[in-house]
Design a protein around this motif. Structure first.
Motif, PDB file in Angstrom:
ATOM      1  N   SER A 178      -7.253  10.274  18.943  1.00 11.90           N
ATOM      2  CA  SER A 178      -6.357  11.422  18.810  1.00 11.90           C
ATOM      3  C   SER A 178      -6.029  11.661  17.339  1.00 11.90           C
ATOM      4  CB  SER A 178      -5.061  11.160  19.582  1.00 11.90           C
ATOM      5  OG  SER A 178      -4.323  10.115  18.958  1.00 11.90           O
ATOM      6  N   SER A 179      -5.455  12.826  17.045  1.00 11.43           N
ATOM      7  CA  SER A 179      -5.131  13.139  15.652  1.00 11.43           C
ATOM      8  C   SER A 179      -4.101  12.181  15.047  1.00 11.43           C
ATOM      9  CB  SER A 179      -4.679  14.596  15.508  1.00 11.43           C
ATOM     10  OG  SER A 179      -3.656  14.919  16.409  1.00 11.43           O
ATOM     11  N   PRO A 180      -3.024  11.770  15.766  1.00 10.85           N
ATOM     12  CA  PRO A 180      -2.124  10.786  15.150  1.00 10.85           C
ATOM     13  C   PRO A 180      -2.825   9.452  14.875  1.00 10.85           C
ATOM     14  CG  PRO A 180      -1.036  11.861  16.991  1.00 10.85           C
ATOM     15  CD  PRO A 180      -2.480  12.254  17.058  1.00 10.85           C
ATOM     16  N   GLN A 181      -3.790   9.089  15.713  1.00  9.98           N
ATOM     17  CA  GLN A 181      -4.524   7.841  15.481  1.00  9.98           C
ATOM     18  C   GLN A 181      -5.422   7.959  14.256  1.00  9.98           C
ATOM     19  OE1 GLN A 181      -6.153   7.598  19.475  1.00  9.98           O
ATOM     20  NE2 GLN A 181      -4.829   5.855  19.977  1.00  9.98           N
ATOM     21  N   LEU A 182      -5.974   9.151  14.015  1.00  9.81           N
ATOM     22  CA  LEU A 182      -6.759   9.347  12.790  1.00  9.81           C
ATOM     23  C   LEU A 182      -5.840   9.313  11.571  1.00  9.81           C
ATOM     24  CD1 LEU A 182      -9.444   9.822  11.414  1.00  9.81           C
ATOM     25  CD2 LEU A 182      -9.205  12.279  11.892  1.00  9.81           C
ATOM     26  N   THR A 183      -4.641   9.873  11.709  1.00 13.51           N
ATOM     27  CA  THR A 183      -3.652   9.755  10.633  1.00 13.51           C
ATOM     28  C   THR A 183      -3.380   8.284  10.333  1.00 13.51           C
ATOM     29  OG1 THR A 183      -2.560  11.812  11.307  1.00 13.51           O
ATOM     30  CG2 THR A 183      -1.309  10.338   9.886  1.00 13.51           C
ATOM     31  N   ALA A 184      -3.233   7.487  11.378  1.00 16.57           N
ATOM     32  CA  ALA A 184      -2.966   6.052  11.204  1.00 16.57           C
ATOM     33  C   ALA A 184      -4.087   5.377  10.424  1.00 16.57           C
ATOM     34  CB  ALA A 184      -2.790   5.381  12.565  1.00 16.57           C
ATOM     35  N   GLU A 185      -5.339   5.745  10.711  1.00 21.29           N
ATOM     36  CA  GLU A 185      -6.472   5.168   9.984  1.00 21.29           C
ATOM     37  C   GLU A 185      -6.406   5.526   8.508  1.00 21.29           C
ATOM     38  OE1 GLU A 185      -8.587   2.976  11.319  1.00 21.29           O
ATOM     39  OE2 GLU A 185      -7.343   3.202  13.104  1.00 21.29           O
ATOM     40  N   ALA A 186      -6.046   6.778   8.212  1.00 22.86           N
ATOM     41  CA  ALA A 186      -5.936   7.206   6.816  1.00 22.86           C
ATOM     42  C   ALA A 186      -4.822   6.464   6.094  1.00 22.86           C
ATOM     43  CB  ALA A 186      -5.696   8.712   6.752  1.00 22.86           C
ATOM     44  N   LEU A 187      -3.674   6.304   6.763  1.00 29.22           N
ATOM     45  CA  LEU A 187      -2.549   5.616   6.123  1.00 29.22           C
ATOM     46  C   LEU A 187      -2.828   4.125   5.947  1.00 29.22           C
ATOM     47  CD1 LEU A 187       0.620   7.332   7.616  1.00 29.22           C
ATOM     48  CD2 LEU A 187      -0.849   8.023   5.714  1.00 29.22           C
ATOM     49  N   GLN A 188      -3.547   3.541   6.884  1.00 34.29           N
ATOM     50  CA  GLN A 188      -3.948   2.138   6.709  1.00 34.29           C
ATOM     51  C   GLN A 188      -4.891   2.011   5.516  1.00 34.29           C
ATOM     52  OE1 GLN A 188      -6.527   0.195   9.719  1.00 34.29           O
ATOM     53  NE2 GLN A 188      -5.047  -1.484   9.683  1.00 34.29           N
ATOM     54  N   HIS A 189      -5.781   2.968   5.374  1.00 31.91           N
ATOM     55  CA  HIS A 189      -6.724   2.987   4.245  1.00 31.91           C
ATOM     56  C   HIS A 189      -5.972   3.025   2.921  1.00 31.91           C
ATOM     57  CE1 HIS A 189     -10.543   3.817   2.260  1.00 31.91           C
ATOM     58  NE2 HIS A 189     -10.012   4.888   1.685  1.00 31.91           N
ATOM     59  N   TRP A 190      -4.837   3.728   2.909  1.00 31.30           N
ATOM     60  CA  TRP A 190      -4.025   3.842   1.696  1.00 31.30           C
ATOM     61  C   TRP A 190      -2.916   2.796   1.642  1.00 31.30           C
ATOM     62  CZ3 TRP A 190      -3.995   9.812   2.348  1.00 31.30           C
ATOM     63  CH2 TRP A 190      -5.086  10.356   1.658  1.00 31.30           C
ATOM     64  N   ARG A 191      -3.001   1.803   2.510  1.00 29.99           N
ATOM     65  CA  ARG A 191      -2.100   0.648   2.519  1.00 29.99           C
ATOM     66  C   ARG A 191      -0.634   0.999   2.760  1.00 29.99           C
ATOM     67  NH1 ARG A 191      -6.065  -0.546  -1.266  1.00 29.99           N
ATOM     68  NH2 ARG A 191      -7.210  -2.478  -0.852  1.00 29.99           N
ATOM     69  N   PHE A 192      -0.397   1.930   3.663  1.00 33.44           N
ATOM     70  CA  PHE A 192       0.967   2.171   4.119  1.00 33.44           C
ATOM     71  C   PHE A 192       1.412   0.978   4.957  1.00 33.44           C
ATOM     72  CE2 PHE A 192       0.386   6.299   2.518  1.00 33.44           C
ATOM     73  CZ  PHE A 192       1.559   7.043   2.632  1.00 33.44           C
ATOM     74  N   SER A 193       2.705   0.901   5.241  1.00 32.90           N
ATOM     75  CA  SER A 193       3.241  -0.251   5.966  1.00 32.90           C
ATOM     76  C   SER A 193       2.624  -0.364   7.360  1.00 32.90           C
ATOM     77  CB  SER A 193       4.757  -0.142   6.098  1.00 32.90           C
ATOM     78  OG  SER A 193       5.097   0.854   7.039  1.00 32.90           O
ATOM     79  N   PRO A 194       2.379  -1.596   7.824  1.00 31.28           N
ATOM     80  CA  PRO A 194       1.849  -1.786   9.181  1.00 31.28           C
ATOM     81  C   PRO A 194       2.709  -1.119  10.247  1.00 31.28           C
ATOM     82  CG  PRO A 194       1.703  -3.840   7.952  1.00 31.28           C
ATOM     83  CD  PRO A 194       2.498  -2.883   7.094  1.00 31.28           C
ATOM     84  N   ALA A 195       4.028  -1.113  10.056  1.00 30.12           N
ATOM     85  CA  ALA A 195       4.923  -0.498  11.046  1.00 30.12           C
ATOM     86  C   ALA A 195       4.660   0.999  11.167  1.00 30.12           C
ATOM     87  CB  ALA A 195       6.378  -0.751  10.664  1.00 30.12           C
TER      88      ALA A 195
END
Length: 266
Positions: A178-195
């Motif tokens: 889903s689109s929020p899950q793709l957002t999550a992948e992008a934010l993980q790539h940029w080292r946003f917080s795990p939470a």
């Protein structure tokens, strides 16, 4: 609609290419991940990008944060809106969303409503208003990335599905997530917080996705009168009762107006 294989690694590589064109935003995203970074350090970086600095100052002085006209320096502005908010504004620039020629239908309308809804609901989920606001503001990043990869297909998907659960299901059927899950992948790539990553990754059904999931439902009710409603009790894991819907929506609408003005979208 047919299935389209979406290569997440390729999408993230394109994001890195965009990041190279916005070096100040890239440094802010990287630095704000560092717990030792201070407001003065972030403010100094912001000062090198007039557009970003202006957005942070305008937001800090907005009615949304209740300090209209009283924030006169970038370090104070960073303190008022919070590091996560500064990083989110920089991420919008980093992904090119502030200058994109083509975005999904109603992209910013949905994003501002999600940001206001998440901010208003945040305390019910043990999150600060500012941190919850960031979740809502960035949630639609994945939708923009899907649209870039498959413009006509995503336009058709938006036109034929309700915002929220129905759209997440259609996105997953077509793209594998889903689109929020793709957002999550992008934010993980940029080292946003795990939470923050988990909160977006679990929007379609996990416990930690309840805040954003509930915000999507309220946003759909505000923007799509014909939306097929899902009860807030179940979506929120009983943090937001259905009986509060009308009161919550009234408050969110007021916050939307303030956020629009602060983000230069009015």
């Amino acid at each position: 609609m047919t299935t389209l294989a979406l290569d997440v690694d390729t999408v993230l590589d394109r994001l890195d290419e965009l990041a190279s064109q916005r070096p100040v935003a890239a440094r802010i995203v990287a630095t704000s991940n560092n717990e030792s970074a201070g407001a003065a350090e972030l403010a100094a970086m912001l000062g090198a990008d007039v557009a970003l600095a202006a957005k942070v100052m305008k937001l800090a002085n907005s009615a949304y944060f209740g300090l209209s006209g009283r924030v006169t320096s970038l370090p104070f502005a960073v303190t008022v809106v919070g590091f996560n908010t500064v990083r989110s504004i920089a991420t919008v620039a980093l992904a090119g969303l502030d200058e994109a020629a083509a975005l999904p239908e109603g992209f910013w309308d949905v994003s501002v409503h999600l940001a206001a809804a998440c901010g208003a609901l945040g305390p019910s989920f043990q999150q600060t208003t500012a941190d919850a606001l960031c979740l809502g503001l960035l949630a639609q990043l994945g939708a923009a990335l899907m649209h870039q990869a498959d413009t006509s297909g995503y336009d058709e998907l938006v036109a034929t599905t309700d915002l929220g659960a129905a759209r997440f299901s259609a996105e997953t059927d077509r793209y594998g997530l889903s689109s929020p899950q793709l957002t999550a992948e992008a934010l993980q790539h940029w080292r946003f917080s795990p939470a923050m990553v988990t909160a977006l990754r679990e929007v379609p059904g996990g416990q930690d996705g309840a805040l954003v999931r509930t915000a999507y439902e309220l946003t759909a009710r505000m923007l799509s009168p014909g939306h097929r409603r899902l009860r807030l009790d179940g979506l929120s894991r009983h943090r937001v009762p259905e009986s509060q819907a009308a009161t919550r929506i009234a408050g969110i609408r007021a916050d939307v107006a303030a956020l629009r003005a602060a983000l230069g979208l009015s």
